[in-house]
Motif scaffolding. Structure first.
Motif, PDB file in Angstrom:
ATOM      1  N   MET A 151       0.833  -1.203   0.000  1.00  0.00           N
ATOM      2  CA  MET A 151       0.000   0.000   0.000  1.00  0.00           C
ATOM      3  C   MET A 151       0.867   1.253   0.000  1.00  0.00           C
ATOM      4  SD  MET A 151      -2.989  -1.092   2.716  1.00  0.00           S
ATOM      5  CE  MET A 151      -3.689   0.566   2.755  1.00  0.00           C
ATOM      6  N   ARG A 164       4.013   1.551  -0.910  1.00  0.00           N
ATOM      7  CA  ARG A 164       4.751   1.645  -2.176  1.00  0.00           C
ATOM      8  C   ARG A 164       3.892   2.238  -3.280  1.00  0.00           C
ATOM      9  NH1 ARG A 164       5.247  -3.687  -5.411  1.00  0.00           N
ATOM     10  NH2 ARG A 164       3.158  -2.911  -5.919  1.00  0.00           N
ATOM     11  N   ASN A 165       2.664   1.711  -3.418  1.00  0.00           N
ATOM     12  CA  ASN A 165       1.780   2.194  -4.480  1.00  0.00           C
ATOM     13  C   ASN A 165       1.367   3.639  -4.252  1.00  0.00           C
ATOM     14  OD1 ASN A 165       1.922  -0.295  -5.720  1.00  0.00           O
ATOM     15  ND2 ASN A 165      -0.025  -1.032  -4.922  1.00  0.00           N
ATOM     16  N   LEU A 166       1.140   3.992  -2.995  1.00  0.00           N
ATOM     17  CA  LEU A 166       0.753   5.368  -2.678  1.00  0.00           C
ATOM     18  C   LEU A 166       1.880   6.331  -3.030  1.00  0.00           C
ATOM     19  CD1 LEU A 166      -1.327   7.280  -1.467  1.00  0.00           C
ATOM     20  CD2 LEU A 166      -0.366   6.796   0.794  1.00  0.00           C
ATOM     21  N   HIS A 190       2.282   6.504  -6.949  1.00  0.00           N
ATOM     22  CA  HIS A 190       1.198   7.249  -7.588  1.00  0.00           C
ATOM     23  C   HIS A 190       1.287   8.730  -7.242  1.00  0.00           C
ATOM     24  CE1 HIS A 190      -2.822   7.791  -9.331  1.00  0.00           C
ATOM     25  NE2 HIS A 190      -3.047   8.609  -8.315  1.00  0.00           N
ATOM     26  N   THR A 220      -6.488   1.295   8.859  1.00  0.00           N
ATOM     27  CA  THR A 220      -6.882   0.328   7.839  1.00  0.00           C
ATOM     28  C   THR A 220      -6.765  -1.126   8.291  1.00  0.00           C
ATOM     29  OG1 THR A 220      -4.666   0.136   6.828  1.00  0.00           O
ATOM     30  CG2 THR A 220      -6.080   1.946   6.057  1.00  0.00           C
ATOM     31  N   ALA A 251      -3.184  -6.307  -3.312  1.00  0.00           N
ATOM     32  CA  ALA A 251      -2.548  -5.052  -2.902  1.00  0.00           C
ATOM     33  C   ALA A 251      -1.451  -4.659  -3.882  1.00  0.00           C
ATOM     34  CB  ALA A 251      -1.977  -5.198  -1.494  1.00  0.00           C
ATOM     35  N   ALA A 253      -2.791  -2.744  -6.678  1.00  0.00           N
ATOM     36  CA  ALA A 253      -3.590  -1.569  -6.289  1.00  0.00           C
ATOM     37  C   ALA A 253      -5.078  -1.785  -6.550  1.00  0.00           C
ATOM     38  CB  ALA A 253      -3.093  -0.315  -6.996  1.00  0.00           C
ATOM     39  N   LEU A 257      -6.792   7.458  -1.813  1.00  0.00           N
ATOM     40  CA  LEU A 257      -6.527   6.030  -1.902  1.00  0.00           C
ATOM     41  C   LEU A 257      -6.924   5.396  -3.235  1.00  0.00           C
ATOM     42  CD1 LEU A 257      -7.628   4.863   1.678  1.00  0.00           C
ATOM     43  CD2 LEU A 257      -5.310   5.326   0.838  1.00  0.00           C
ATOM     44  N   VAL A 297      -4.124   3.187  -4.447  1.00  0.00           N
ATOM     45  CA  VAL A 297      -3.923   1.980  -3.646  1.00  0.00           C
ATOM     46  C   VAL A 297      -5.014   0.945  -3.886  1.00  0.00           C
ATOM     47  CG1 VAL A 297      -3.631   1.113  -1.280  1.00  0.00           C
ATOM     48  CG2 VAL A 297      -2.779   3.382  -1.886  1.00  0.00           C
TER      49      VAL A 297
END
Length: 367
Positions: free
Chosen positions: A44, A46-48, A51, A137, A172, A175, A195, A199
């Protein structure tokens, strides 16, 4: 809010989010913090971070992360490309003081409570001068949400959103998480667009009551969702074990699952069971599965609503963990930690088979 909570339709402007976009843009970029880099949290964060850096200006502040095991934070910094995207915090207090939005993804209720006590102490020492949103979360028991809300809301301009996530590590990684949100309306609106799609792919709005168990509110909704997954795992474990014991082979049962069902946890967890791939460092650890099952069983007692599959799954998870603990004492364990799919060991042992090594079982010889 009534005792019956209706899940609203998605907003037409963004069918995956039940809110319109915030009307007033921020005068300066939000500073985002993330606490907890476990198997889900790491992906989560990493993707946040990835992005965030792709859609905002270069002056946008990097994601600030904290994890008790510092090596995970260091690994994440290297993976995303350096400190321009992620900085490592020195404490939970630093997140609470420096960030506008603080996201937590933690192992269990005790850890969650401890972390939010730390947040509250930090806010008391440095009262916020502008709005802060804390986004929890993890999968927690509903009444804990009320305690966390009390810890955060006593401080000025501070709001808590309970936002448990649905999804396994592969979900996850892509995403594609789903979020169930409870709390302050404006805060949910802002967090939703933070999010999705960075994510996850969808948000459910479950109202503003953070702890009322009788309502379809976020922590309860998450446990209901997890009960479906756990029930599927239990049915799958029993079917594969019966197929093996009857001489058909677990592969036959798994092939049937793939024929009958097109989605869900069966494929991912079924493959792990079939191949004895019980590595919890690459999936959902067994302690987390036992914690979730325990919360579900508390709900069944609170509402006089039996869930026998959850009871059976809980028992088989405990059996698997006990077998693993015995192996650790002997130094014969294969994995550093077990995945929840290892619950099949409970079904296997009950059938007189080896818990973790399906290769020891006899197989049908096809002529």
């Amino acid at each position: 809010m009534s005792d019956e909570t209706t899940i609203p339709a998605m907003h037409p402007a963004h069918p995956q989010i039940p809110f319109s976009r915030p009307a007033t843009p921020q005068t300066e970029p939000r500073k985002i913090g993330f606490y907890g880099l476990g198997n889900i949290g790491y992906l989560m964060a990493r993707n946040l971070a990835t992005h965030k850096s792709s859609v905002t200006s270069p002056v946008s502040p990097p994601l600030l992360v904290y994890n008790r095991t510092v090596s995970k934070s260091e690994k994440l910094v290297k993976e995303v490309g350096g400190e321009s995207k992620i900085r490592i915090a020195q404490s939970a207090a630093q997140l609470a003081i420096e960030c506008d939005v603080i996201i937590t993804n933690l192992a269990n209720d005790d850890v969650v409570k401890h972390v939010y006590v730390e947040f509250s102490k930090a806010l008391a020492q440095s009262p916020p001068t502008k709005n802060k949103i804390f986004v929890e979360t993890s999968t927690i028991y509903p009444c804990l949400a009320g305690e966390l809300n009390g810890l955060i809301s006593q401080h000025p301009r501070s709001h808590l959103i309970t936002c448990p996530v649905f999804g396994t590590p592969p979900v996850a990684d892509k995403a594609l998480m789903v979020f169930a949100m409870s709390g302050n309306y404006q805060s949910k609106k802002e967090v939703s667009y933070l999010l999705v799609p960075a994510v996850g792919r969808q948000v459910y709005d479950l109202g503003e009551n953070l702890e009322k168990v009788i309502a379809f509110e976020a922590p309860t909704f998450k446990l209901i969702g997890n009960s479906m997954v756990l029930g599927c795992l239990e049915v799958l474990a029993e079917a594969q074990t019966m197929s093996k014991k009857s001489g058909l082979g677990a592969e036959a049962a798994y092939d049937l699952v793939k024929e009958l069902l097109s989605a869900g946890p069966f494929f991912e967890f079924g493959t792990k069971m079939l191949n004895d791939s019980f590595d919890g460092t690459k999936g959902f650890g067994i302690d987390g599965g036992i914690k979730d099952a325990s919360h579900m069983r508390r709900l069944t007692q609170a509402h006089n609503s039996p869930m026998p599959a959850v009871d059976a799954a809980h028992s088989h998870l405990l059996t698997a963990r006990a077998l693993y603990s015995a192996q650790k004492l002997q130094g014969t364990q294969q994995f550093d930690t077990l995945d929840s799919s290892a619950l099949v060991a409970g079904a296997r042992v009950a059938a007189g088979l080896d818990g973790f090594d399906s290769g020891k079982h006899s197989k049908v010889i096809k002529e």
